[in-house]
Design a protein around this motif. Structure first.
Motif, PDB file in Angstrom:
ATOM      1  N   PHE A  84     -23.129  29.097  -0.473  1.00 46.85           N
ATOM      2  CA  PHE A  84     -24.253  30.005  -0.647  1.00 46.85           C
ATOM      3  C   PHE A  84     -25.561  29.226  -0.625  1.00 46.85           C
ATOM      4  CE2 PHE A  84     -21.081  32.926  -2.672  1.00 46.85           C
ATOM      5  CZ  PHE A  84     -21.249  33.955  -1.761  1.00 46.85           C
ATOM      6  N   GLN A  85     -26.559  29.819  -0.020  1.00 48.45           N
ATOM      7  CA  GLN A  85     -27.827  29.135   0.226  1.00 48.45           C
ATOM      8  C   GLN A  85     -28.470  28.633  -1.055  1.00 48.45           C
ATOM      9  OE1 GLN A  85     -31.129  31.591   1.652  1.00 48.45           O
ATOM     10  NE2 GLN A  85     -31.640  30.016   3.136  1.00 48.45           N
ATOM     11  N   ASN A  86     -28.543  29.489  -2.077  1.00 47.41           N
ATOM     12  CA  ASN A  86     -29.232  29.083  -3.301  1.00 47.41           C
ATOM     13  C   ASN A  86     -28.483  27.973  -4.030  1.00 47.41           C
ATOM     14  OD1 ASN A  86     -27.104  30.710  -4.006  1.00 47.41           O
ATOM     15  ND2 ASN A  86     -28.250  32.048  -5.357  1.00 47.41           N
ATOM     16  N   ILE A  87     -27.144  28.010  -4.013  1.00 46.86           N
ATOM     17  CA  ILE A  87     -26.364  26.988  -4.702  1.00 46.86           C
ATOM     18  C   ILE A  87     -26.525  25.637  -4.005  1.00 46.86           C
ATOM     19  CG2 ILE A  87     -24.067  26.309  -5.426  1.00 46.86           C
ATOM     20  CD1 ILE A  87     -25.184  28.714  -6.924  1.00 46.86           C
ATOM     21  N   LEU A  88     -26.392  25.623  -2.679  1.00 42.98           N
ATOM     22  CA  LEU A  88     -26.520  24.363  -1.949  1.00 42.98           C
ATOM     23  C   LEU A  88     -27.935  23.799  -2.069  1.00 42.98           C
ATOM     24  CD1 LEU A  88     -24.478  25.058   1.321  1.00 42.98           C
ATOM     25  CD2 LEU A  88     -23.798  23.755  -0.694  1.00 42.98           C
ATOM     26  N   ALA A  89     -28.936  24.672  -2.068  1.00 44.08           N
ATOM     27  CA  ALA A  89     -30.315  24.201  -2.206  1.00 44.08           C
ATOM     28  C   ALA A  89     -30.527  23.512  -3.553  1.00 44.08           C
ATOM     29  CB  ALA A  89     -31.286  25.367  -2.037  1.00 44.08           C
ATOM     30  N   VAL A  90     -29.958  24.070  -4.602  1.00 45.70           N
ATOM     31  CA  VAL A  90     -30.081  23.466  -5.934  1.00 45.70           C
ATOM     32  C   VAL A  90     -29.346  22.127  -5.986  1.00 45.70           C
ATOM     33  CG1 VAL A  90     -29.418  23.719  -8.355  1.00 45.70           C
ATOM     34  CG2 VAL A  90     -30.456  25.632  -7.153  1.00 45.70           C
ATOM     35  N   LEU A  91     -28.140  22.061  -5.424  1.00 43.71           N
ATOM     36  CA  LEU A  91     -27.366  20.816  -5.445  1.00 43.71           C
ATOM     37  C   LEU A  91     -28.076  19.706  -4.680  1.00 43.71           C
ATOM     38  CD1 LEU A  91     -23.751  22.208  -4.877  1.00 43.71           C
ATOM     39  CD2 LEU A  91     -24.764  21.425  -7.021  1.00 43.71           C
ATOM     40  N   ILE A  92     -28.592  20.041  -3.499  1.00 42.51           N
ATOM     41  CA  ILE A  92     -29.264  19.024  -2.689  1.00 42.51           C
ATOM     42  C   ILE A  92     -30.544  18.543  -3.381  1.00 42.51           C
ATOM     43  CG2 ILE A  92     -30.485  18.637  -0.517  1.00 42.51           C
ATOM     44  CD1 ILE A  92     -28.452  20.489   0.819  1.00 42.51           C
ATOM     45  N   ALA A  93     -31.334  19.482  -3.918  1.00 44.93           N
ATOM     46  CA  ALA A  93     -32.578  19.097  -4.589  1.00 44.93           C
ATOM     47  C   ALA A  93     -32.322  18.327  -5.875  1.00 44.93           C
ATOM     48  CB  ALA A  93     -33.410  20.342  -4.896  1.00 44.93           C
ATOM     49  N   SER A  94     -31.167  18.573  -6.522  1.00 42.14           N
ATOM     50  CA  SER A  94     -30.880  17.933  -7.804  1.00 42.14           C
ATOM     51  C   SER A  94     -30.284  16.539  -7.652  1.00 42.14           C
ATOM     52  CB  SER A  94     -29.922  18.813  -8.620  1.00 42.14           C
ATOM     53  OG  SER A  94     -30.482  20.086  -8.873  1.00 42.14           O
ATOM     54  N   TYR A  95     -29.328  16.393  -6.733  1.00 47.15           N
ATOM     55  CA  TYR A  95     -28.528  15.169  -6.693  1.00 47.15           C
ATOM     56  C   TYR A  95     -28.665  14.350  -5.410  1.00 47.15           C
ATOM     57  CZ  TYR A  95     -26.308  17.740 -10.488  1.00 47.15           C
ATOM     58  OH  TYR A  95     -26.079  18.446 -11.642  1.00 47.15           O
ATOM     59  N   PHE A  96     -29.286  14.912  -4.374  1.00 45.71           N
ATOM     60  CA  PHE A  96     -29.319  14.212  -3.091  1.00 45.71           C
ATOM     61  C   PHE A  96     -30.741  14.121  -2.524  1.00 45.71           C
ATOM     62  CE2 PHE A  96     -25.211  16.365  -3.518  1.00 45.71           C
ATOM     63  CZ  PHE A  96     -24.345  15.278  -3.436  1.00 45.71           C
ATOM     64  N   THR A  97     -31.730  14.156  -3.392  1.00 43.88           N
ATOM     65  CA  THR A  97     -33.122  14.056  -2.967  1.00 43.88           C
ATOM     66  C   THR A  97     -33.809  12.976  -3.789  1.00 43.88           C
ATOM     67  OG1 THR A  97     -33.153  16.415  -2.419  1.00 43.88           O
ATOM     68  CG2 THR A  97     -35.279  15.319  -2.646  1.00 43.88           C
ATOM     69  N   ASP A  98     -34.549  12.090  -3.123  1.00 43.70           N
ATOM     70  CA  ASP A  98     -35.210  11.008  -3.845  1.00 43.70           C
ATOM     71  C   ASP A  98     -36.539  11.483  -4.410  1.00 43.70           C
ATOM     72  OD1 ASP A  98     -36.922  11.126  -1.734  1.00 43.70           O
ATOM     73  OD2 ASP A  98     -36.387   9.190  -0.871  1.00 43.70           O
ATOM     74  N   ASP A  99     -37.268  10.536  -5.025  1.00 43.32           N
ATOM     75  CA  ASP A  99     -38.521  10.892  -5.703  1.00 43.32           C
ATOM     76  C   ASP A  99     -39.605  11.338  -4.744  1.00 43.32           C
ATOM     77  OD1 ASP A  99     -37.342  10.278  -8.099  1.00 43.32           O
ATOM     78  OD2 ASP A  99     -38.051   8.195  -8.108  1.00 43.32           O
ATOM     79  N   ARG A 100     -39.469  11.015  -3.478  1.00 40.23           N
ATOM     80  CA  ARG A 100     -40.465  11.422  -2.472  1.00 40.23           C
ATOM     81  C   ARG A 100     -40.063  12.711  -1.764  1.00 40.23           C
ATOM     82  NH1 ARG A 100     -41.848   6.316   1.194  1.00 40.23           N
ATOM     83  NH2 ARG A 100     -43.282   7.882   2.053  1.00 40.23           N
ATOM     84  N   GLY A 101     -39.010  13.354  -2.257  1.00 37.11           N
ATOM     85  CA  GLY A 101     -38.586  14.636  -1.693  1.00 37.11           C
ATOM     86  C   GLY A 101     -37.793  14.532  -0.414  1.00 37.11           C
ATOM     87  N   ARG A 102     -37.212  13.370  -0.117  1.00 35.14           N
ATOM     88  CA  ARG A 102     -36.469  13.175   1.113  1.00 35.14           C
ATOM     89  C   ARG A 102     -34.979  13.291   0.852  1.00 35.14           C
ATOM     90  NH1 ARG A 102     -39.105   7.523   2.784  1.00 35.14           N
ATOM     91  NH2 ARG A 102     -38.413   7.170   0.641  1.00 35.14           N
ATOM     92  N   SER A 103     -34.300  13.953   1.737  1.00 40.70           N
ATOM     93  CA  SER A 103     -32.862  14.177   1.612  1.00 40.70           C
ATOM     94  C   SER A 103     -32.209  14.028   2.980  1.00 40.70           C
ATOM     95  CB  SER A 103     -32.597  15.586   1.062  1.00 40.70           C
ATOM     96  OG  SER A 103     -31.216  15.905   1.152  1.00 40.70           O
ATOM     97  N   PRO A 104     -30.962  13.564   3.026  1.00 41.32           N
ATOM     98  CA  PRO A 104     -30.290  13.410   4.322  1.00 41.32           C
ATOM     99  C   PRO A 104     -29.647  14.686   4.828  1.00 41.32           C
ATOM    100  CG  PRO A 104     -28.865  12.588   2.594  1.00 41.32           C
ATOM    101  CD  PRO A 104     -30.145  13.018   1.917  1.00 41.32           C
ATOM    102  N   PHE A 105     -29.709  15.771   4.056  1.00 39.61           N
ATOM    103  CA  PHE A 105     -28.976  16.980   4.399  1.00 39.61           C
ATOM    104  C   PHE A 105     -29.886  18.041   5.012  1.00 39.61           C
ATOM    105  CE2 PHE A 105     -26.550  15.168   0.805  1.00 39.61           C
ATOM    106  CZ  PHE A 105     -25.379  14.898   1.495  1.00 39.61           C
TER     107      PHE A 105
END
Length: 557
Positions: free
Chosen positions: A420-441
Motif C-alpha cells: 500500500f502506498q501510504n505504508i511503503l512511503a512511511v517505511l522508506i521515509a523512516s528507515y531508508f532515507t538519509d538526513d538529506r532526504g535521499r533514498s534509493p527506492f
C-alpha cells in the motif's frame, strides 16, 4: 391519511417475507396486541426480532395494545407501554409508539411521553452519553492504539491515528462514549455461506457496535452496515530508483536502434544505386567504372566525415555524390548535437510503473513479492481469482514476504515489492532515507486500486449509521481527513527516525549513506567518452588484422 396508498395485513410470523418484497416499502408497521398475556406479547416481539425488524431502523412502528393494569402506575398504561417499547426488538427503531385503548379512547399521557422521546432520538443531536462497543485492528494511519493487556482481545486506547481524531471529535458533537477492544484474531474476516469470521463476524453477531477500519465488499455488506471514513489507498510497486545508463554505450545512444538500422540500409542502397547508374553510363559511353566496394567505402567515409580524395571526378557522378555528401552533413550535425546533449544530461533507466511493464520484462530477469501483512481479505481475492491476464501472470510468480526482507531484495536490484502506498512511503521515509532526504527506492506513480473506501463497520440496523456517514462526508469535503492523514504520517516518520537514531547511537553504528546520482554541475571526463575509445580500439584492432591478412596473403606462394 395523506400519502398512504396501500396497506397489507399479515401475521407476525410472516413479517420477514414483507421486508423482501420489492413492491412493499414497509414504512409503517402496525402491531395489534389484543391480549394482556405477557407470554403472548413476548412471543410476538421475538418473532419481530427473528423477522429482522432491527435491520430497518427508519420503519415506523405503532403498537396498539390494551391498557396494562399496574399498582405502580396510576394511569395503568405507562407500565405496559414502556415494557413493550423498551423490548430488545426495538433497539434500532427510531419511531415507536404505543397506543393504549381506554374508556377515554387513548391514554394521552403515555402517548405524549413516547412521541417526545421519538422526536429527540430522531435528530441524534445528543446520544445521552451512550457507550459504543468498538472492535479495532491496527492499520496505520487509520487505526493505531496502545494495548492495555497481554491477552488477545484486550482493551486498547486509540493513539496518533485518524480514529483517535474521529472518536474525539464525534463524541464531543454527539455526546457518546466508547470502549475499544482489539479484535481477538486480528483479522477482518472471511465469509463462508454468509457467516463471517473476524471483525465482520463480531458485527454480524452484534457483539460490537463499531468495527474499524474494514473495507466494504459485496459479501460484507450483507453482514454489516458501513460508513465511509477514509479515502482508498492504492497498491504501488517499490523498486530501485532509475540508475545512470552505462557509459560504454554513450556513443550509440544519441540515435535509436531504428535510426542506426536505417542509416546502414540507406548507405548500402546509395552505394548500389550509384554503382547501377555507373554501369548504365559505362555501357552508353564506353568509359571506365569503379567497383561496388569503392562506392560502399566512399559512402561510409563520407558518413564518418573522413578526409579522402574524391575518386568520382566525372560529371556523371556529381549529382549522386553531391546529394550523398549533403545527406551526410545533415546526419552528422544531428548526431553531434544529440551526443553533446546525452553526455551533458546523463540518461537513466526507465522505472517500473505498472504490472504490465513488470510482467512484460524478459522471463527470469526480474522477480517480485507482496507484503505479508496485507495479503488478506480483498487483496487475496484479487490474486486468487484474477480476471485480468496481467494480474494472473503477476500472481504466478510473486512471493509473500515480510517488508524487511522485501525492501532488502529491492535494494539488491531487479526486484519489485508490492504494498500500500501510504505504508511503503512511511517505511522508506523512516528507515531508508538519509538526513538529506535521499533514498534509493522509487514508488510507482500509477497505483493499482484494489480496496473500496475504508471506514467504520457498523452492526446491521444501527440507527446512527446515516448520521456517521453524513459527518464523515463533511469531514472529507472540508479537507480534515487529508490533513489528519498527513499529520499522522509525519508524526510516525519522525518517531521512527528518532528511534532508529537512538538505536544507532547505542550500537555505535553509522547510518546508511546513499549516493546522489543527480549532479547539479556535471563536468565531462574520460569516463563519459569510454564508448568512443572502445570503438576506436575495435577499429584499430580490425585494421591490424586486415593488414596482417593482406601481408600473409601477399607472401604466400
Amino acid at each position: 391519511m395523506s400519502g398512504v396508498q396501500e396497506g397489507v395485513t399479515v401475521s407476525v410470523s410472516s413479517v420477514g417475507e414483507l421486508w423482501s418484497e420489492a413492491s412493499t416499502t414497509c414504512l409503517t408497521l402496525v402491531l395489534h396486541l389484543n391480549t394482556n398475556d405477557v407470554n403472548t406479547t413476548t412471543l410476538a416481539l421475538n418473532l419481530l426480532e427473528k423477522a429482522g425488524l432491527r435491520k430497518f431502523p427508519e420503519a415506523v412502528v405503532v403498537v396498539l395494545g390494551p391498557r396494562r393494569e399496574s399498582n405502580d402506575d396510576a394511569g395503568g398504561a405507562g407500565s405496559g407501554g414502556e415494557t413493550v417499547l423498551l423490548h430488545h426488538t426495538f433497539r434500532n427503531t427510531l419511531h415507536a409508539f404505543y397506543l393504549a385503548l381506554t374508556t377515554d379512547l387513548l391514554s394521552g399521557g403515555l402517548l405524549r411521553r413516547v412521541q417526545s422521546y421519538a422526536n429527540s432520538h430522531d435528530q441524534f443531536r445528543d446520544l445521552g452519553g451512550h457507550r459504543f462497543q468498538v472492535v479495532a485492528i491496527r492499520n496505520f494511519p487509520y487505526t493505531d492504539f496502545i494495548v492495555h493487556g497481554e491477552q488477545p482481545g484486550s482493551e486498547v486506547e486509540f493513539t496518533q491515528s485518524i480514529d483517535d481524531e474521529l472518536f474525539t471529535l464525534l463524541s464531543a458533537k454527539l455526546n457518546f462514549t466508547w470502549k475499544v477492544n482489539e479484535q481477538l484474531n486480528r483479522a477482518f474476516g472471511l465469509g463462508n455461506a454468509g457467516v463471517f469470521s473476524g471483525m465482520v463476524g463480531d458485527l454480524q453477531r452484534e457483539e460490537f457496535d463499531i468495527g474499524t477500519p474494514p473495507t466494504i465488499t459485496a459479501g460484507r455488506a450483507k453482514a454489516m452496515d458501513f460508513a465511509r471514513g477514509y479515502p482508498s489507498v492504492p497498491l504501488v510497486l517499490a523498486s530501485l530508483k532509475p540508475s545512470l545508463l552505462p557509459q560504454h554505450f554513450a556513443l550509440v545512444r544519441p540515435f535509436k536502434d531504428e535510426v542506426w538500422g536505417s542509416l546502414l540500409a540507406v548507405t548500402v542502397v546509395w552505394a548500389v544505386v550509384a554503382w547501377v547508374i555507373q554501369q548504365v553510363w559505362t555501357r552508353l559511353t564506353d568509359e571506365g567504372g569503379y567497383k561496388l566496394s569503392t562506392f560502399m567505402m566512399y559512402g561510409w567515409a563520407a558518413l564518418l566525415e573522413q578526409s579522402i580524395t574524391n575518386p568520382f571526378t566525372r560529371n556523371s557522378y556529381q549529382m549522386v555524390v553531391g546529394g550523398w555528401i549533403l545527406f551526410c552533413l545533415i546526419v552528422s550535425s544531428c548526431y553531434k548535437g544529440s551526443l553533446i546533449s546525452h553526455l551533458s544530461v546523463q540518461g537513466k533507466t526507465k522505472p517500473i510503473e505498472t504490472m504490465e511493464e513488470l510482467v512484460s520484462i524478459e522471463e527470469g530477469t526480474w522477480n517480485w513479492g507482496i507484503e505479508k501483512a496485507l495479503f488478506q481479505g480483498p487483496v487475496i481475492e484479487l490474486f486468487r481469482k484474477p480476471s485480468n491476464p496481467v494480474v494472473k501472470k503477476f500472481a504466478e510468480k510473486f512471493k509473500v514476504v515480510r517488508w524487511e526482507d522485501g525492501m532488502e531484495m529491492v535494494r539488491g536490484g531487479r526486484y519489485a515489492f508490492l504494498g500500500f502506498q501510504n505504508i511503503l512511503a512511511v517505511l522508506i521515509a523512516s528507515y531508508f532515507t538519509d538526513d538529506r532526504g535521499r533514498s534509493p527506492f522509487f514508488l510507482s506513480k500509477k497505483g493499482i486500486p484494489v480496496l473500496n473506501d475504508l471506514g467504520w463497520g457498523l452492526r446491521k440496523g444501527m440507527p446512527v449509521t446515516s448520521k456517521f456517514s453524513q459527518m464523515f462526508q463533511h469531514l472529507d469535503e472540508s479537507g480534515l481527513m487529508n490533513l489528519w492523514t498527513d499529520n499522522k504520517v509525519k508524526y510516525r516518520v519522525n518517531n521512527n527516525r528518532k528511534q532508529q537514531q537512538q538505536q544507532q547511537q547505542q550500537s555505535t553504528q553509522q547510518g546508511t549513506q546513499f549516493k546522489d546520482d543527480d549532479e547539479s554541475n556535471l563536468v565531462l571526463g574520460m569516463e563519459h567518452l569510454q564508448g568512443a575509445f572502445y570503438f576506436l580500439l575495435f577499429g584499430v584492432m580490425l585494421a591490424i588484422l586486415s593488414l596482417l591478412a593482406e601481408n600473409i596473403t601477399h607472401y604466400l606462394p
